[in-house]
Design a protein around this motif. Structure first.
Motif, PDB file in Angstrom:
ATOM      1  N   GLY A 116      42.067  41.473  35.768  1.00  0.00           N
ATOM      2  CA  GLY A 116      40.715  40.981  36.026  1.00  0.00           C
ATOM      3  C   GLY A 116      40.668  39.575  36.588  1.00  0.00           C
ATOM      4  N   GLN A 117      40.253  39.421  37.833  1.00  0.00           N
ATOM      5  CA  GLN A 117      40.189  38.102  38.468  1.00  0.00           C
ATOM      6  C   GLN A 117      39.201  37.173  37.768  1.00  0.00           C
ATOM      7  N   ASP A 118      38.027  37.691  37.405  1.00  0.00           N
ATOM      8  CA  ASP A 118      37.004  36.851  36.764  1.00  0.00           C
ATOM      9  C   ASP A 118      37.502  36.296  35.433  1.00  0.00           C
ATOM     10  N   GLU A 119      38.133  37.169  34.649  1.00  0.00           N
ATOM     11  CA  GLU A 119      38.683  36.756  33.350  1.00  0.00           C
ATOM     12  C   GLU A 119      39.766  35.692  33.535  1.00  0.00           C
ATOM     13  N   LEU A 120      40.621  35.909  34.519  1.00  0.00           N
ATOM     14  CA  LEU A 120      41.691  34.948  34.806  1.00  0.00           C
ATOM     15  C   LEU A 120      41.129  33.589  35.215  1.00  0.00           C
TER      16      LEU A 120
END
Length: 266
Positions: A37-41
């Motif tokens: 997950g890009q947003d989580e990262l």
């Protein structure tokens, strides 16, 4: 001058991986975090930079895909980052009788739990051996020490990780590079939700380890250059017992532990 030590962690956004990320940040390692997950990262990166003052690079990759670990390595190379510590943590399982589970999901799990570990270890270990410096933490499981009915493929992947890590660690014994194997037991993470295993007796009724404690055990063992860390006294005892009891009996005991709690009510 900024600190140039870098740790790469897969499965960095939850569970043991998340707790390991915090420990490395506290120890002033710059981070390369890998998860789907890009947003989580990105949120994690912002928080870690603010709290610990370290550099954080994020790579959003689905390690179920065979090409993804190669792409992770190439992205790190392209950024000119040398990895001092590699943490292979990302892993999943699937719960149920082997005759009834989804073989395509199991092939994905084998790729994630085995394929990604092999590729990332090979790519970064070559660099570490060339520099004669580096550490690798491979997160396995006490499940790798024993057969696991109703989670047969997961246990088999962890048996691979255990055997693979021990063998390669012997190959590099004359270098300043080390591989540490971390073997937790049942830990309070979202692993069991992803595996549809929340109703298993040993999960629902048994005690679960704190992922922060497991991560601390692994981190300290890694830094001390230990070959293997079995986290938790109960798990140490369970592994020791499994090595003297016949495998068929170990399998039967594990089967009883992993049966669904509602089995007798159906």
């Amino acid at each position: 001058m900024s600190n140039q030590k870098y740790t790469l962690i897969t499965g960095a956004t939850s569970g043991i991986g998340l707790e390991l990320t915090k420990l490395f940040a506290q120890d002033k390692y710059n981070l390369v975090l890998v998860a789907r997950g890009q947003d989580e990262l990105e949120k994690m990166a912002t928080d870690l930079k603010s709290q610990y003052g370290v550099e954080v690079t994020t790579i959003a990759k689905d390690l179920f895909k065979r090409e993804s670990p190669f792409e992770v390595y190439q992205e790190v190379k392209d950024k000119g980052i040398a990895i001092n510590v590699l943490v292979n943590d990302a892993g999943q399982g699937q719960y149920g009788a082997f005759t009834e589970t989804d073989v395509n999901r199991e092939l994905d799990i084998i790729q994630l739990n085995v394929g990604a570990y092999v590729v990332l270890t090979k790519c970064f270990l070559k660099e570490m051996v060339a520099r004669n410096e580096g550490k690798i933490l491979n997160v396995s499981s006490i499940g790798g020490e024993m057969p696991g009915p109703l989670q047969s493929v997961y246990h088999a992947t962890k048996a691979f990780v255990t055997s693979f890590s021990e063998a390669v660690n012997n190959e590099i014994k004359d270098t300043q590079v080390s591989i540490t194997l971390l073997e937790p037991g049942v830990t309070n993470t979202d692993f069991f939700h992803k595996a549809s295993q929340e109703e298993a007796k040993g999960v629902k009724e048994g005690s679960k380890a704190d992922p922060a404690e497991v991560a601390k055990d692994g981190f300290e063992g890694l830094m001390a250059g230990k070959d293997k860390v079995i986290s938790g006294f109960k798990n140490k005892a369970m592994v020791a017992a499994s090595q003297v009891v016949p495998d068929s009996m170990v399998a039967e005991n594990m089967h009883k532990m992993m049966e669904p709690t509602n089995k007798n009510e159906e």
